[in-house]
Design a protein around this motif. Structure first.
Motif, PDB file in Angstrom:
ATOM      1  N   ILE A   1       0.839  -1.489  -0.119  1.00  0.00           N
ATOM      2  CA  ILE A   1       0.009  -0.081   0.036  1.00  0.00           C
ATOM      3  C   ILE A   1       1.017   1.232   0.001  1.00  0.00           C
ATOM      4  CG2 ILE A   1      -1.686   1.321   1.302  1.00  0.00           C
ATOM      5  CD1 ILE A   1      -2.646  -1.345   2.241  1.00  0.00           C
ATOM      6  N   GLY A   2       2.060   1.136   0.831  1.00  0.00           N
ATOM      7  CA  GLY A   2       2.891   2.577   0.804  1.00  0.00           C
ATOM      8  C   GLY A   2       3.618   2.628  -0.319  1.00  0.00           C
ATOM      9  N   LYS A   3       3.975   1.528  -1.209  1.00  0.00           N
ATOM     10  CA  LYS A   3       4.558   1.712  -2.558  1.00  0.00           C
ATOM     11  C   LYS A   3       3.508   2.184  -3.524  1.00  0.00           C
ATOM     12  CE  LYS A   3       8.243   0.231  -3.321  1.00  0.00           C
ATOM     13  NZ  LYS A   3       9.513   0.924  -3.270  1.00  0.00           N
ATOM     14  N   CYS A   4       2.385   1.911  -3.338  1.00  0.00           N
ATOM     15  CA  CYS A   4       1.177   2.229  -4.229  1.00  0.00           C
ATOM     16  C   CYS A   4       1.040   3.892  -3.960  1.00  0.00           C
ATOM     17  CB  CYS A   4      -0.210   1.722  -4.220  1.00  0.00           C
ATOM     18  SG  CYS A   4      -1.551   2.054  -5.053  1.00  0.00           S
ATOM     19  N   VAL A   5       1.068   4.396  -2.696  1.00  0.00           N
ATOM     20  CA  VAL A   5       0.812   5.666  -2.343  1.00  0.00           C
ATOM     21  C   VAL A   5       2.032   6.337  -3.087  1.00  0.00           C
ATOM     22  CG1 VAL A   5       0.970   7.508  -0.617  1.00  0.00           C
ATOM     23  CG2 VAL A   5      -0.550   5.316  -0.438  1.00  0.00           C
ATOM     24  N   LYS A   6       3.127   5.901  -2.931  1.00  0.00           N
ATOM     25  CA  LYS A   6       4.230   6.644  -3.383  1.00  0.00           C
ATOM     26  C   LYS A   6       4.344   6.788  -4.823  1.00  0.00           C
ATOM     27  CE  LYS A   6       9.344   6.445  -3.142  1.00  0.00           C
ATOM     28  NZ  LYS A   6      10.475   5.740  -2.646  1.00  0.00           N
ATOM     29  N   LYS A   7       4.117   5.768  -5.247  1.00  0.00           N
ATOM     30  CA  LYS A   7       3.920   5.660  -7.017  1.00  0.00           C
ATOM     31  C   LYS A   7       3.066   6.877  -7.511  1.00  0.00           C
ATOM     32  CE  LYS A   7       3.362   2.666 -10.993  1.00  0.00           C
ATOM     33  NZ  LYS A   7       2.652   1.290 -11.422  1.00  0.00           N
ATOM     34  N   LYS A   8       1.592   6.776  -7.053  1.00  0.00           N
ATOM     35  CA  LYS A   8       0.638   7.543  -7.525  1.00  0.00           C
ATOM     36  C   LYS A   8       1.175   8.956  -7.178  1.00  0.00           C
ATOM     37  CE  LYS A   8      -2.707   4.921  -8.682  1.00  0.00           C
ATOM     38  NZ  LYS A   8      -3.351   5.182  -9.944  1.00  0.00           N
ATOM     39  N   LEU A   9       1.656   9.470  -6.317  1.00  0.00           N
ATOM     40  CA  LEU A   9       2.238  10.858  -5.943  1.00  0.00           C
ATOM     41  C   LEU A   9       3.253  11.239  -6.726  1.00  0.00           C
ATOM     42  CD1 LEU A   9       2.077  10.908  -1.875  1.00  0.00           C
ATOM     43  CD2 LEU A   9       0.808  12.348  -3.452  1.00  0.00           C
ATOM     44  N   MET A  10       4.391  10.162  -7.063  1.00  0.00           N
ATOM     45  CA  MET A  10       5.508  10.696  -7.742  1.00  0.00           C
ATOM     46  C   MET A  10       4.948  10.773  -9.286  1.00  0.00           C
ATOM     47  SD  MET A  10       8.644   8.895  -6.112  1.00  0.00           S
ATOM     48  CE  MET A  10       9.829   9.884  -7.306  1.00  0.00           C
ATOM     49  N   GLU A  11       3.583  10.360  -9.925  1.00  0.00           N
ATOM     50  CA  GLU A  11       3.396  10.908 -11.091  1.00  0.00           C
ATOM     51  C   GLU A  11       3.185  12.173 -11.406  1.00  0.00           C
ATOM     52  OE1 GLU A  11      -0.402   8.714 -11.614  1.00  0.00           O
ATOM     53  OE2 GLU A  11       0.751   6.635 -11.606  1.00  0.00           O
TER      54      GLU A  11
END
Length: 307
Positions: free
Chosen positions: A270-280
């Motif tokens: 979940i944390g990796k998903c949040v990071k990926k979305k924000l770094m878009e």
């Protein structure tokens, strides 16, 4: 925008400033001495300071594009803000020097400047306004503090040149008509230019220092990031979010709450998903996610960091 393209455009703009300011400073200095104009010589010194300012910006941009390393894991983005501070300090020193020179002129025999000084000032106004518009527009496009400050440095030269134009014109008219007191318009203008430069140095320096000291974006500026986090179904609650300006990019630190009964691996995912979305978002350089177990009363205190 690709980072390499960004820095190439910014570096080119800085070099345009260096070359343009060298030409203007030499032109105004030579004509200022020949035309006996305190205001034009002061304006030439101002342009010379812009050369040092543009060089500082260029060096700052070169340093800022270096990739993260062991000593600088968040990158070197603040090099741009430091360059902006250097430019502000240079403006401060120049303002003091021009003011001192103008005051000394009141205690020397005064003589009206030659008309050619007016031509030099008009050329300077046209060139410097063009450089301001070019760098300001590019600085906003590239989100570069250093370029924006450097642009306003050019704008300060425009204002000082307009003041010089008024002062020189009044002094020339006074000399031709035999109105002695009007001849003092030239050094008076030099003093006004100095005061303006000092004011601008203070304003720009204060803003650059503010950005360097880990300034965080205000709530209204982080709403987009918060919306992205809350859109992820597995995130039960967004506990905290701070977005730090780090030069031309942003680094985000946030805390989220997730289901306390899932595995560590699921929490990590979940944390990796949040990071990926924000770094878009093209302005986000890095994200640190802090995982909390969700509870209605907030009684859980254990947590995990997802790097």
């Amino acid at each position: 925008m690709e980072k390499d393209v960004r820095f190439k455009k910014a570096e080119f703009a800085a070099m345009v400033g260096v070359v343009g300011n060298i030409v203007l400073a030499v032109l105004k200095w030579i004509i200022g001495i020949y035309a006996n104009s305190t205001a034009l010589v002061a304006d030439a010194v101002h342009s010379a300071s812009d050369v040092a300012g543009s060089l500082a910006v260029y060096i700052g941009l070169k340093a800022a594009k270096a990739p993260p390393d062991e000593d600088h894991p968040y990158g070197h983005g603040k090099a741009e803000s430091i360059a902006a501070i250097i430019v502000a300090v240079l403006l401060l020193l120049v303002g003091v020097e021009i003011g001192r020179s103008a005051i000394e002129s009141f205690f020397k025999p005064i003589e009206a400047p030659k008309s050619i000084a007016i031509v030099a000032v008009i050329v300077s106004i046209i060139v410097k306004e063009g450089m301001f518009r070019y760098k300001y527009r590019l600085g906003k496009q590239l989100n570069s503090d250093a370029l924006i400050v450097n642009a306003y440095e050019h704008r300060s030269d425009v204002y000082s040149s307009i003041a010089a134009l008024i002062g020189i014109s009044a002094a020339v008219i006074g000399g031709k008509l035999g109105i002695g007191w009007l001849e003092y318009a030239d050094p008076v203008t030099g003093l006004l230019v100095a005061i303006f430069i000092l004011s601008m140095a203070w304003t720009l320096g204060k803003e650059s220092i503010h950005n360097t000291l880990d300034h965080v974006l205000h709530d209204e500026d982080t709403e987009e990031f918060k919306t992205v986090v809350r859109s992820i179904p597995e995130v039960k609650k967004l506990d905290e979010l701070h977005a730090r300006e780090h030069g031309h990019y942003v680094i985000i630190d946030l805390k989220i709450s997730v289901d306390p009964h899932i595995s560590v691996e699921q929490g990590h995912r979940i944390g990796k998903c949040v990071k990926k979305k924000l770094m878009e978002n093209k302005n986000v350089q890095n994200v640190l996610v802090h995982i909390n177990p969700f509870s209605e009363d907030g009684s859980f205190e254990d947590n995990i960091d997802i790097l």
